[in-house]
Design a protein around this motif. Sequence first.
Motif, PDB file in Angstrom:
ATOM      1  N   TRP A 135       0.805  -4.747  -7.778  1.00 38.32           N
ATOM      2  CA  TRP A 135       0.140  -5.984  -7.344  1.00 38.32           C
ATOM      3  C   TRP A 135       0.239  -7.054  -8.438  1.00 38.32           C
ATOM      4  O   TRP A 135       0.475  -8.239  -8.152  1.00 38.32           O
ATOM      5  CB  TRP A 135      -1.317  -5.693  -6.965  1.00 38.32           C
ATOM      6  CG  TRP A 135      -2.058  -6.895  -6.459  1.00 38.32           C
ATOM      7  CD1 TRP A 135      -3.231  -7.395  -6.920  1.00 38.32           C
ATOM      8  CD2 TRP A 135      -1.675  -7.756  -5.363  1.00 38.32           C
ATOM      9  NE1 TRP A 135      -3.595  -8.510  -6.194  1.00 38.32           N
ATOM     10  CE2 TRP A 135      -2.649  -8.756  -5.235  1.00 38.32           C
ATOM     11  CE3 TRP A 135      -0.571  -7.776  -4.497  1.00 38.32           C
ATOM     12  CZ2 TRP A 135      -2.585  -9.769  -4.268  1.00 38.32           C
ATOM     13  CZ3 TRP A 135      -0.498  -8.786  -3.536  1.00 38.32           C
ATOM     14  CH2 TRP A 135      -1.499  -9.753  -3.431  1.00 38.32           C
ATOM     15  N   GLY A 173       0.816  -1.217   0.000  1.00 37.09           N
ATOM     16  CA  GLY A 173       0.000   0.000   0.000  1.00 37.09           C
ATOM     17  C   GLY A 173       0.847   1.263   0.000  1.00 37.09           C
ATOM     18  O   GLY A 173       1.991   1.259   0.464  1.00 37.09           O
ATOM     19  N   ARG A 200       3.612   2.745   2.851  1.00 38.75           N
ATOM     20  CA  ARG A 200       3.957   1.724   3.852  1.00 38.75           C
ATOM     21  C   ARG A 200       5.460   1.528   4.032  1.00 38.75           C
ATOM     22  O   ARG A 200       5.896   0.785   4.925  1.00 38.75           O
ATOM     23  CB  ARG A 200       3.243   0.417   3.536  1.00 38.75           C
ATOM     24  CG  ARG A 200       1.733   0.642   3.547  1.00 38.75           C
ATOM     25  CD  ARG A 200       0.957  -0.581   3.803  1.00 38.75           C
ATOM     26  NE  ARG A 200       1.106  -1.077   5.167  1.00 38.75           N
ATOM     27  CZ  ARG A 200       0.487  -2.174   5.615  1.00 38.75           C
ATOM     28  NH1 ARG A 200      -0.285  -2.840   4.808  1.00 38.75           N
ATOM     29  NH2 ARG A 200       0.650  -2.571   6.857  1.00 38.75           N
ATOM     30  N   ALA A 215      -0.280   1.196  -8.400  1.00 38.18           N
ATOM     31  CA  ALA A 215      -0.597   0.190  -7.377  1.00 38.18           C
ATOM     32  C   ALA A 215      -1.054  -1.112  -8.045  1.00 38.18           C
ATOM     33  O   ALA A 215      -0.651  -2.207  -7.635  1.00 38.18           O
ATOM     34  CB  ALA A 215      -1.682   0.715  -6.443  1.00 38.18           C
ATOM     35  N   ASP A 255       5.376  -0.708  -1.813  1.00 41.19           N
ATOM     36  CA  ASP A 255       4.795   0.633  -1.662  1.00 41.19           C
ATOM     37  C   ASP A 255       4.718   1.285  -3.045  1.00 41.19           C
ATOM     38  O   ASP A 255       5.744   1.696  -3.605  1.00 41.19           O
ATOM     39  CB  ASP A 255       5.697   1.456  -0.717  1.00 41.19           C
ATOM     40  CG  ASP A 255       5.124   2.849  -0.462  1.00 41.19           C
ATOM     41  OD1 ASP A 255       4.266   3.302  -1.236  1.00 41.19           O
ATOM     42  OD2 ASP A 255       5.569   3.480   0.514  1.00 41.19           O
TER      43      ASP A 255
END
Length: 399
Positions: free
Chosen positions: A259, A24, A27, A255, A190
Amino acid sequence: MSDERKVAKKGYFHCHMPTRVIFGPGRLSEIGDVCREFGKKVLLFSDPFLKKVGLTERVIGYLKKEGLGVTTYDTIKSNPLCTSVDEAAGILKEEKCDFVIALGGGSTIDTAKAAVVVASNGGKSWDYVWGSDHEPVSVTDVSYSIITIPTTSGTGSEVTPWIVISNPALKGQKAAFGDYRLVAKVSVVDPELMVSMPPALTASTGIDVLSHTLEAYVNVNATPLANMLALDAIKLAAENLPTAFGNGNNLEARAKMAWADVLAGWTISHAGTGLPHAMGMAAGGLYDIPHGVSIAPCLAKWMEFSLASSLNKFASVAEAMDNDVKNMPLRKKAEKSSELVKQLLKDVALDVTFSDLRVTENDIDYLVEVVYTRFGGDVESCPRKPTREEVAELYRQCL
Ligand SMILES: [Fe+2]
């Protein structure tokens, strides 16, 4: 430790995803707290760019705040050399560090993992590679915990057991090795760290993500888990790579690519890679080409070559990349998969040929030899296993 990918008997598979992924935006600030359980002193691997932009210093700050001692090894370049790994292993032992953190892209993470092997077992890193002129030395001990902080969305090395290094004494030839105990204990992913990636790096690492999922999904070692993860990663990459390439500040696209990279890493951890990786790494070693760029010329051609061997899976790939193909007949849908990959390569300015990357007709015999000696496992696992002549012809078609 045996390479469990070789257990290709129908209905038999393994499952191993031990990395605690802390995912995230923002982080990274948790890294100090995360690392306390791994010891008092860390060797932090990084690269000159991250040092220049202050990210290495920021991580050192978080670690020192928790009372950890930090030594850095921050001279790593892309396509990491076995000599650099051996130097870092010496520092890891001399400085009596308890664990390692790899902050960077695949080159930095692979260097850290390989340095752990050498510092734990002795010898030189090239002793451990597969497909060399010597019998590879087995990894018997892994004495240092590995923590990863990826700054690119490619390679998946932050969660895989695999390592690729180059040997300057052998025309830069690349070779791989791995061990399941080398999988990171923790990975702090991150997406804010990926925002500064320039478009060309975003493209090459993103195409690496796509190729991992494609090659693993259709190969003979694909497992039920790898199949599930691959389709999700393919969909995420198709939907988000062009946005991340065109607008690097789009945190949502960053993001989703981050992932996708983790999913792709888990996919190749279970099923391995295939022919495009073998062909790309052979060429990339010879001309020092960035990893993802070296795979781009042959990805779609290999899909066309393999199509008939795995129609259902290529049809699922097309559907994951573009829902509009859903109602097409099976064969047509499967054929669409390579067209969609070609379009994605165009969208991120990676519709390149091997000639664009300096490869010539005269190199082909040498490259085919490297494919078979260094990356024989990638050839063996292909859904349509090519002959040497067919690999040479694929190179020729991609010049
Ligand atoms: Fe890769």
